[in-house]
Write a protein that holds these residues in place. Structure first.
Motif, PDB file in Angstrom:
ATOM      1  N   VAL A  20       0.839  -1.205   0.000  1.00 35.47           N
ATOM      2  CA  VAL A  20       0.000   0.000   0.000  1.00 35.47           C
ATOM      3  C   VAL A  20       0.876   1.258   0.000  1.00 35.47           C
ATOM      4  CG1 VAL A  20      -1.928   1.195   1.096  1.00 35.47           C
ATOM      5  CG2 VAL A  20      -1.788  -1.295   1.215  1.00 35.47           C
ATOM      6  N   PHE A  21       2.018   1.205   0.653  1.00 36.34           N
ATOM      7  CA  PHE A  21       2.971   2.319   0.573  1.00 36.34           C
ATOM      8  C   PHE A  21       3.415   2.514  -0.875  1.00 36.34           C
ATOM      9  CE2 PHE A  21       7.588   3.654   1.263  1.00 36.34           C
ATOM     10  CZ  PHE A  21       7.270   5.003   1.303  1.00 36.34           C
ATOM     11  N   PHE A  22       3.644   1.409  -1.566  1.00 31.98           N
ATOM     12  CA  PHE A  22       4.022   1.465  -2.982  1.00 31.98           C
ATOM     13  C   PHE A  22       2.932   2.145  -3.809  1.00 31.98           C
ATOM     14  CE2 PHE A  22       4.530  -1.058  -7.100  1.00 31.98           C
ATOM     15  CZ  PHE A  22       5.572  -0.274  -7.562  1.00 31.98           C
ATOM     16  N   MET A  23       1.685   2.003  -3.396  1.00 32.59           N
ATOM     17  CA  MET A  23       0.582   2.635  -4.110  1.00 32.59           C
ATOM     18  C   MET A  23       0.729   4.153  -4.160  1.00 32.59           C
ATOM     19  SD  MET A  23      -2.720   0.455  -2.762  1.00 32.59           S
ATOM     20  CE  MET A  23      -3.931   1.422  -3.685  1.00 32.59           C
ATOM     21  N   HIS A  24       1.392   4.741  -3.179  1.00 32.40           N
ATOM     22  CA  HIS A  24       1.539   6.192  -3.169  1.00 32.40           C
ATOM     23  C   HIS A  24       2.393   6.675  -4.343  1.00 32.40           C
ATOM     24  CE1 HIS A  24      -0.203   5.636   0.781  1.00 32.40           C
ATOM     25  NE2 HIS A  24      -0.422   6.922   0.830  1.00 32.40           N
ATOM     26  N   SER A  25       3.322   5.835  -4.794  1.00 36.12           N
ATOM     27  CA  SER A  25       4.042   6.199  -6.022  1.00 36.12           C
ATOM     28  C   SER A  25       3.093   6.139  -7.208  1.00 36.12           C
ATOM     29  CB  SER A  25       5.236   5.264  -6.244  1.00 36.12           C
ATOM     30  OG  SER A  25       4.812   3.933  -6.496  1.00 36.12           O
ATOM     31  N   GLY A  26       2.094   5.257  -7.146  1.00 30.52           N
ATOM     32  CA  GLY A  26       1.078   5.210  -8.188  1.00 30.52           C
ATOM     33  C   GLY A  26       0.237   6.474  -8.212  1.00 30.52           C
ATOM     34  N   PHE A  27      -0.167   6.952  -7.028  1.00 27.55           N
ATOM     35  CA  PHE A  27      -0.863   8.235  -6.951  1.00 27.55           C
ATOM     36  C   PHE A  27      -0.015   9.341  -7.587  1.00 27.55           C
ATOM     37  CE2 PHE A  27      -3.181   6.383  -3.169  1.00 27.55           C
ATOM     38  CZ  PHE A  27      -4.459   6.537  -3.682  1.00 27.55           C
TER      39      PHE A  27
END
Length: 413
Positions: A20-27
């Motif tokens: 989910v932390f990795f998702m912030h790079s997606g944002f």
């Protein structure tokens, strides 16, 4: 075996937190690919710094507001090895990785808002908003739903026969983020040049489709940590959640492809719309129900994005209100429909409870969004000056562009 089980749960939740932390790079890349070139650096910096501010706000205040737990004890107590009156931390630091996991959810709220207010928001006032939202606003509702604070779930069960079911945050995270963002977007107003004098929209195409697509792909991958690992233990993990997430994502893609007439921005956001909507009921719905939920979400996103931009003149740059706010609302309600045994679900959910709980969540978030950004607008100001907006947030705030060498004609320096 007990130690092995504890260690496995710690590792399981830690992997979820990392995903989910990795998702912030997606944002970040979703925003970078959507905004104009002169605002790409700001998108990257804003989401990273928002995460840092969110961490401190949630560590010192937010987690205590939601769960009544603080970390101001010795490290031996935090890892479950020592004792302290009033503290009962699990062994192997399980509660610490649980904090990390739930922090990544909390930090998604400002990451969602970031896409809506892009290209014209001041930097420091937004960080203040982030701190307030993650320290107080989000944890209040999070604690009501996921910890039963204020007797909320007891009341829901007594009134409607079942509690409000939101397994992975269609309302708690996405609905709240999207409806707070609506207040922020309306308080900021439209970007300069977004609409002609006659009110017709002036198209501003995405700056980089590959970056936009990369952001969507990263979010899709991370989402399986977001949903599946919301079980928070190996014992509670369910392959049904993974299958439902997959089917909803596919439904969102295909619906957005058709309704959006092959537009790549809609297709890649359609995947996210489906995933937003399935969060609430991903543990109780049948895969075919999830496919339908995702399909409706993908179509809803396209229709409401166009309606907001072209008819209502809501300049929500990434469409975060339609994507997270509306599709999150649909997901919360849909869990009460497709979670029913009559439609192949596992049951244990109430349509009325889902409707009422979802409406309470979005009303709470909308009021908070208008209040926070209204106060900041009246005091510090939340919008760049017309000159700063024209020059772009990169140069105006960070004094550097996305490709600094090109500013010097490609020469070395």
């Amino acid at each position: 075996m007990e130690a092995v089980t504890q260690g496995a749960d710690v590792f399981f939740v830690l992997m979820g937190a990392i995903l989910v932390f990795f998702m912030h790079s997606g944002f970040a890349f979703l925003e970078v690919g959507t905004v104009r070139h002169k605002n790409q650096v700001n998108a990257l910096v804003k989401i990273l710094v928002d995460f840092a501010v969110s961490t401190l706000a949630y560590f010192f205040i937010g987690y205590w507001v939601a769960y009544g737990v603080d970390f101001l004890v010795g490290a031996d107590v935090l890892t479950g090895a020592g004792q302290a009156e009033g503290y009962g931390f699990a062994k192997s630091g399980y509660d610490l990785v649980k904090f990390f996991f739930l922090l990544t959810f909390a930090a998604a709220i400002p990451a969602i808002i970031s896409g809506g207010i892009a290209e014209r928001a001041k930097f420091w006032p937004q960080l203040i908003a982030t701190a307030v939202i993650v320290a107080v606003v989000y944890p209040l509702f999070e604690g009501m739903v996921w910890n039963g604070n204020f007797g909320f779930q007891d009341w829901m069960e007594a009134a409607f026969g079942a509690g409000f079911h939101d397994f992975a945050g269609s309302i708690v995270v996405h609905g709240v983020g999207g409806w707070i963002a609506l207040g922020a977007v309306l308080m900021l107003g439209v970007r300069k040049g977004r609409y002609r004098k006659d009110g017709s929209p002036l198209g501003i195409p995405p700056s980089n489709i590959p970056f936009l697509a990369l952001g969507s792909w990263i979010l899709c991958v991370g989402w399986f940590g977001f949903n599946v690992m919301s079980a928070q233990s190996l014992e509670g993990v369910s392959g049904l959640v993974a299958m439902n997430s997959l089917m909803a994502m596919v439904g969102g893609i295909l619906a957005a492809l058709v309704v959006g007439r092959n537009d790549p921005g809609f297709v890649h956001n359609g995947a996210l719309a489906g995933l937003v909507a399935v969060c609430a009921g991903s543990d109780v719905m049948h895969p075919l129900g999830s496919l339908a939920v995702g399909g409706v979400a993908g179509g809803l996103f396209v229709l409401l994005f166009n309606q907001c931009q072209n008819k209502w003149k809501i300049d929500d740059v990434l469409g975060v209100w339609p994507l997270h706010g509306i599709c999150g609302l649909w997901g919360g309600i849909a869990a009460g429909i497709f979670g029913q045994q009559a439609l192949g679900g596992l049951g244990g959910v109430s349509f009325t409870a889902q409707l009422v709980g979802s409406l309470i969540g979005i009303i709470f978030a909308a009021v908070a969004g208008f209040a926070i950004y209204g106060v900041l607008k009246a005091t510090l100001g939340i919008r760049l000056s017309e000159e700063e907006e024209f020059n772009g947030a990169d140069l105006s705030i960070h004094q550097i562009s996305a490709n600094p060498e090109s500013d010097f004609g490609g020469r070395g320096y």
